[in-house]
Every structure is written in C-alpha cells, then in structure tokens.
Design a protein around this motif. Structure first.
Motif, PDB file in Angstrom:
ATOM      1  N   LEU A  38      43.528  36.087  58.254  1.00 37.28           N
ATOM      2  CA  LEU A  38      42.569  35.000  57.809  1.00 37.28           C
ATOM      3  C   LEU A  38      41.198  35.399  58.088  1.00 37.28           C
ATOM      4  O   LEU A  38      40.376  35.206  57.130  1.00 37.28           O
ATOM      5  CB  LEU A  38      43.070  33.524  58.492  1.00 37.28           C
ATOM      6  N   ARG A  39      40.871  35.819  59.215  1.00 39.63           N
ATOM      7  CA  ARG A  39      39.406  35.996  59.445  1.00 39.63           C
ATOM      8  C   ARG A  39      39.233  37.241  58.383  1.00 39.63           C
ATOM      9  O   ARG A  39      38.000  37.079  58.078  1.00 39.63           O
ATOM     10  CB  ARG A  39      39.570  36.670  60.903  1.00 39.63           C
ATOM     11  N   VAL A  40      39.766  38.194  58.272  1.00 39.22           N
ATOM     12  CA  VAL A  40      39.686  39.287  57.261  1.00 39.22           C
ATOM     13  C   VAL A  40      39.352  38.738  55.905  1.00 39.22           C
ATOM     14  O   VAL A  40      38.585  39.305  55.146  1.00 39.22           O
ATOM     15  CB  VAL A  40      40.484  40.590  57.706  1.00 39.22           C
ATOM     16  N   THR A  41      40.386  37.878  55.628  1.00 39.00           N
ATOM     17  CA  THR A  41      40.234  37.270  54.229  1.00 39.00           C
ATOM     18  C   THR A  41      39.167  36.708  54.063  1.00 39.00           C
ATOM     19  O   THR A  41      38.485  36.759  52.738  1.00 39.00           O
ATOM     20  CB  THR A  41      41.486  36.605  53.800  1.00 39.00           C
ATOM     21  N   VAL A  42      38.498  35.856  54.935  1.00 41.14           N
ATOM     22  CA  VAL A  42      37.426  35.116  54.659  1.00 41.14           C
ATOM     23  C   VAL A  42      36.211  36.049  54.662  1.00 41.14           C
ATOM     24  O   VAL A  42      35.305  35.903  53.847  1.00 41.14           O
ATOM     25  CB  VAL A  42      37.375  33.832  55.846  1.00 41.14           C
ATOM     26  N   ALA A  43      36.154  36.999  55.450  1.00 41.34           N
ATOM     27  CA  ALA A  43      35.066  37.907  55.297  1.00 41.34           C
ATOM     28  C   ALA A  43      34.803  38.515  54.194  1.00 41.34           C
ATOM     29  O   ALA A  43      33.821  38.830  53.615  1.00 41.34           O
ATOM     30  CB  ALA A  43      35.010  38.888  56.869  1.00 41.34           C
ATOM     31  N   ASP A  44      36.118  39.145  53.849  1.00 40.78           N
ATOM     32  CA  ASP A  44      36.005  39.779  52.578  1.00 40.78           C
ATOM     33  C   ASP A  44      35.868  39.078  51.338  1.00 40.78           C
ATOM     34  O   ASP A  44      35.004  39.547  50.316  1.00 40.78           O
ATOM     35  CB  ASP A  44      37.304  40.599  52.412  1.00 40.78           C
ATOM     36  N   ALA A  45      36.193  37.832  51.338  1.00 38.79           N
ATOM     37  CA  ALA A  45      35.782  37.109  50.150  1.00 38.79           C
ATOM     38  C   ALA A  45      34.312  36.456  50.111  1.00 38.79           C
ATOM     39  O   ALA A  45      33.703  36.616  49.147  1.00 38.79           O
ATOM     40  CB  ALA A  45      36.534  35.592  50.271  1.00 38.79           C
ATOM     41  N   ARG A  46      33.746  36.463  51.252  1.00 40.49           N
ATOM     42  CA  ARG A  46      32.172  36.281  51.385  1.00 40.49           C
ATOM     43  C   ARG A  46      31.559  37.309  50.870  1.00 40.49           C
ATOM     44  O   ARG A  46      30.508  37.226  50.107  1.00 40.49           O
ATOM     45  CB  ARG A  46      31.805  36.103  52.648  1.00 40.49           C
ATOM     46  N   THR A  47      32.094  38.659  51.363  1.00 46.29           N
ATOM     47  CA  THR A  47      31.289  39.916  50.770  1.00 46.29           C
ATOM     48  C   THR A  47      31.426  40.089  49.140  1.00 46.29           C
ATOM     49  O   THR A  47      30.568  40.343  48.422  1.00 46.29           O
ATOM     50  CB  THR A  47      31.827  41.058  51.471  1.00 46.29           C
ATOM     51  N   VAL A  48      32.594  39.815  48.837  1.00 47.97           N
ATOM     52  CA  VAL A  48      32.837  39.976  47.309  1.00 47.97           C
ATOM     53  C   VAL A  48      32.081  38.940  46.437  1.00 47.97           C
ATOM     54  O   VAL A  48      31.432  39.382  45.516  1.00 47.97           O
ATOM     55  CB  VAL A  48      34.398  39.958  47.099  1.00 47.97           C
ATOM     56  N   PHE A  49      32.166  37.764  46.903  1.00 51.54           N
ATOM     57  CA  PHE A  49      31.455  36.788  46.138  1.00 51.54           C
ATOM     58  C   PHE A  49      29.964  36.881  46.058  1.00 51.54           C
ATOM     59  O   PHE A  49      29.215  36.282  45.439  1.00 51.54           O
ATOM     60  CB  PHE A  49      31.881  35.462  46.647  1.00 51.54           C
ATOM     61  N   ASN A  50      29.566  37.747  47.240  1.00 46.73           N
ATOM     62  CA  ASN A  50      28.034  37.933  47.204  1.00 46.73           C
ATOM     63  C   ASN A  50      27.551  39.252  46.669  1.00 46.73           C
ATOM     64  O   ASN A  50      26.451  39.620  46.535  1.00 46.73           O
ATOM     65  CB  ASN A  50      27.599  37.976  48.501  1.00 46.73           C
ATOM     66  N   ASP A  51      28.552  40.052  46.122  1.00 44.44           N
ATOM     67  CA  ASP A  51      28.335  41.303  45.699  1.00 44.44           C
ATOM     68  C   ASP A  51      27.817  41.383  44.366  1.00 44.44           C
ATOM     69  O   ASP A  51      28.567  40.880  43.234  1.00 44.44           O
ATOM     70  CB  ASP A  51      29.518  42.396  45.779  1.00 44.44           C
ATOM     71  N   PRO A  52      26.841  41.768  43.882  1.00 41.24           N
ATOM     72  CA  PRO A  52      26.131  41.993  42.573  1.00 41.24           C
ATOM     73  C   PRO A  52      27.285  42.534  41.464  1.00 41.24           C
ATOM     74  O   PRO A  52      27.549  41.976  40.373  1.00 41.24           O
ATOM     75  CB  PRO A  52      24.901  42.629  42.560  1.00 41.24           C
ATOM     76  N   ALA A  53      27.794  43.658  41.653  1.00 41.53           N
ATOM     77  CA  ALA A  53      28.875  44.355  40.832  1.00 41.53           C
ATOM     78  C   ALA A  53      30.114  43.324  40.775  1.00 41.53           C
ATOM     79  O   ALA A  53      30.528  43.247  39.605  1.00 41.53           O
ATOM     80  CB  ALA A  53      29.268  45.657  41.318  1.00 41.53           C
ATOM     81  N   ALA A  54      30.459  42.621  41.759  1.00 46.97           N
ATOM     82  CA  ALA A  54      31.698  41.774  41.512  1.00 46.97           C
ATOM     83  C   ALA A  54      31.373  40.739  40.808  1.00 46.97           C
ATOM     84  O   ALA A  54      31.954  40.170  39.844  1.00 46.97           O
ATOM     85  CB  ALA A  54      32.472  41.547  42.905  1.00 46.97           C
ATOM     86  N   ARG A  55      29.872  40.046  41.128  1.00 52.77           N
ATOM     87  CA  ARG A  55      29.643  39.003  40.182  1.00 52.77           C
ATOM     88  C   ARG A  55      29.462  39.280  38.856  1.00 52.77           C
ATOM     89  O   ARG A  55      29.881  38.410  37.946  1.00 52.77           O
ATOM     90  CB  ARG A  55      28.052  38.527  40.687  1.00 52.77           C
ATOM     91  N   ALA A  56      28.846  40.673  38.326  1.00 50.81           N
ATOM     92  CA  ALA A  56      28.777  41.027  36.883  1.00 50.81           C
ATOM     93  C   ALA A  56      30.139  40.955  36.499  1.00 50.81           C
ATOM     94  O   ALA A  56      30.406  40.690  35.245  1.00 50.81           O
ATOM     95  CB  ALA A  56      28.028  42.359  37.035  1.00 50.81           C
ATOM     96  N   ALA A  57      30.979  41.363  37.414  1.00 53.92           N
ATOM     97  CA  ALA A  57      32.428  41.655  36.513  1.00 53.92           C
ATOM     98  C   ALA A  57      33.120  40.331  36.265  1.00 53.92           C
ATOM     99  O   ALA A  57      33.676  40.079  35.248  1.00 53.92           O
ATOM    100  CB  ALA A  57      33.442  42.260  37.668  1.00 53.92           C
ATOM    101  N   ARG A  58      32.813  39.330  36.952  1.00 52.80           N
ATOM    102  CA  ARG A  58      33.281  37.858  37.043  1.00 52.80           C
ATOM    103  C   ARG A  58      32.585  37.299  35.722  1.00 52.80           C
ATOM    104  O   ARG A  58      33.333  36.740  34.855  1.00 52.80           O
ATOM    105  CB  ARG A  58      33.114  37.030  38.104  1.00 52.80           C
ATOM    106  N   GLU A  59      31.319  37.600  35.538  1.00 51.80           N
ATOM    107  CA  GLU A  59      30.687  36.912  34.574  1.00 51.80           C
ATOM    108  C   GLU A  59      30.999  37.579  33.158  1.00 51.80           C
ATOM    109  O   GLU A  59      31.020  36.962  32.336  1.00 51.80           O
ATOM    110  CB  GLU A  59      29.067  36.926  34.831  1.00 51.80           C
ATOM    111  N   GLY A  60      31.092  38.817  33.252  1.00 47.56           N
ATOM    112  CA  GLY A  60      31.581  39.494  32.035  1.00 47.56           C
ATOM    113  C   GLY A  60      32.895  39.063  31.566  1.00 47.56           C
ATOM    114  O   GLY A  60      33.182  38.897  30.415  1.00 47.56           O
ATOM    115  N   PHE A  61      33.844  38.919  32.584  1.00 43.90           N
ATOM    116  CA  PHE A  61      35.103  38.214  32.154  1.00 43.90           C
ATOM    117  C   PHE A  61      35.268  36.865  31.414  1.00 43.90           C
ATOM    118  O   PHE A  61      35.905  36.776  30.498  1.00 43.90           O
ATOM    119  CB  PHE A  61      36.181  38.294  33.372  1.00 43.90           C
ATOM    120  N   HIS A  62      34.437  36.023  32.043  1.00 40.23           N
ATOM    121  CA  HIS A  62      34.450  34.936  31.615  1.00 40.23           C
ATOM    122  C   HIS A  62      33.468  34.485  30.273  1.00 40.23           C
ATOM    123  O   HIS A  62      33.589  33.912  29.604  1.00 40.23           O
ATOM    124  CB  HIS A  62      33.595  33.720  32.682  1.00 40.23           C
ATOM    125  N   GLY A  63      32.615  35.591  30.190  1.00 39.66           N
ATOM    126  CA  GLY A  63      31.777  35.678  28.867  1.00 39.66           C
ATOM    127  C   GLY A  63      32.673  36.181  27.670  1.00 39.66           C
ATOM    128  O   GLY A  63      32.189  36.084  26.510  1.00 39.66           O
TER     129      GLY A  63
END
Length: 259
Positions: A234-259
């Motif tokens: 759980l600790r690693v899951t939460v830490a990874d989720a925080r990193t991913v959701f703050n990562d610009p490249a991951a954010r761009a991929a999410r926005e591109g998918f929803h766009g």
C-alpha cells in the motif's frame, strides 16, 4: 546522453550516444564477451549512471560481433581465484543483476549469438528479449564446477517455470533460439541483419511512454513485490500514484486520452 570515462584502459562496455531517447550498450570483451570482473563492474556502473536522473534513456543491451552475445563468466579469469575471490565475484555479479532489475526505463536485449550462463541471467532481467536465428542458449555451469547466482536462478525459475528451469540448469545442454522462444527466454526471433534495428525500434516506442508510469509498473512487476507485507504494498502504491499524478508526461497522456 553519453557516458564519459576517465579510465585509459580499453572499455569492456561501449555506450553509444543517446539517439531518440535510446542508448545502446555493447558488451565488448573479445573474443566471446565473457563476464570479466572489469566488464561486470563497468556495466553495473554504466546502468546506475544512466538510471540516475529525470531524463534517463531507454537501453538496448547487445554484444559485439555476431558469434557471441555473452559467453557467461570468464572461466580463465576465475581459475586462479580462491574461495574468497569467488565470493567477491558472485557478489559483484549479483549487484549487476540488481542494477538490471532496478533500471527504471525500458531495457531491451538483442541477443546476437551465443548466450551462456550469466548472459541468460542478464537477458531475463530485460523487459523484452530479441534473438537472432543464430543465437544459442546454455547454462554450462554444472559441467564446469561453477554455480549461477541464486538471484539469476530464481529469475530463471520465475520466468520459465520449474520444468524448463530444471532442463536448462541441471541438463547443461544448449537450446536454439526457437526453443528459447518457446521456453520464454526470448520474446521474438528475428534475422541477424534486422536484430538491432528491431530492438532499437522497440526501445524507442517504449521510451516515448510516460517515464513515471513505466518505472512504477516495472517496480510492481518485480518478482519480490508479491511477497511484501500488505502495508508495504500500500505504501508503494500510494507513493507511486502521487508521483504519476504529478508527472507532466503522465498528465499529458491522460489529457490526450480524454481529448
């Protein structure tokens, strides 16, 4: 990215300049690219250096020439070793396998010839393995009074299953590239002339994916994570989720998918 060295001795690992987010690491220890102490140390250091930083490249690992990807441990070097030196040697190789396992970016292996002992162990820590039609795979240690690393043995059994692992490790007989593909050592067998280009194309495609997501998935796929306590998972899951959701490249991929 390029890897600079201040050592005047011939390099046992050649690192190409980074092109399209990919660095090619070539084992270069003639005549068979054996795992000498110097090669193991240099490859470990190179991988750790490439992994250090936000813009780490993908890596394609291959061998110089067409006859050998890697002929395994340098038996000639090991003949004169005492028990203490052999223990140090095994510890050094274990550290290399850890560096391969922990490499956070795409790691593609292009097996261009014989892949022996420790060479197979290294390949099994890659994300994808391509082999030429001329490649051959063998664990000869049982025939030469040697032992593979326990970390490598564990990886062989985890990837191939118990029966195939026993066949390779206890039998000590070679298998060809197509048998290796059926056993799960290799993802795809290709013609020798196409091997490096295909491996590099795979690495480029993987390098274009969000790095934070790629690194988190690789960490979760490590065989040891299933044995972690639930609280640590759980600790690693939460830490990874925080990193991913703050990562610009991951954010761009999410926005591109929803766009």
């Amino acid at each position: 990215m390029s890897i600079a060295s201040h050592n005047t001795a011939p390099s046992a690992v050649h690192a190409s300049d980074e092109v399209d987010g990919v660095v090619v690491l070539t084992l270069n220890h003639p005549p068979a690219n054996t795992l000498s102490n110097s090669l193991v140390s240099e490859l470990t250091t190179t991988l750790e250096t490439l992994a250090d930083g936000p813009d780490s490249p993908a890596v394609v690992l291959t061998g110089a020439g067409e006859r050998f990807f890697c002929a395994g441990g340098d038996i000639k070097e090991a003949i004169g070793f005492g028990a203490d030196s052999m223990v140090e040697r095994m510890a050094s190789f274990h550290a290399l396998l850890c560096a391969l396992e922990d490499f956070p970016r795409p790691l593609v292996c292009a097996v261009n010839g014989w892949c022996v002992g420790g060479g197979i162990e290294m390949a099994l820590f890659a994300d994808t393995v391509y082999a030429s039609t001329e490649a051959r795979f063998v664990f000869p240690e049982i025939n030469h009074g040697m032992l593979p690393a326990v970390k490598g043995i564990t990886r062989v059994r985890g990837v191939l299953g118990d029966r195939a692992a026993r066949r390779l490790l206890l039998g000590g007989e070679p298998v060809d590239a197509f048998d290796a593909e059926r056993m799960g050592i290799v993802d795809q067998v290709v013609e020798q002339d196409d091997l490096l280009a295909i491996a590099m194309a795979d690495a480029r495609a993987a390098a274009a994916k969000p790095p934070a997501v790629f690194a988190a998935l690789k960490r979760a796929l490590h065989s040891g994570t299933s044995r972690w306590p639930v609280e640590e998972q759980l600790r690693v899951t939460v830490a990874d989720a925080r990193t991913v959701f703050n990562d610009p490249a991951a954010r761009a991929a999410r926005e591109g998918f929803h766009g």
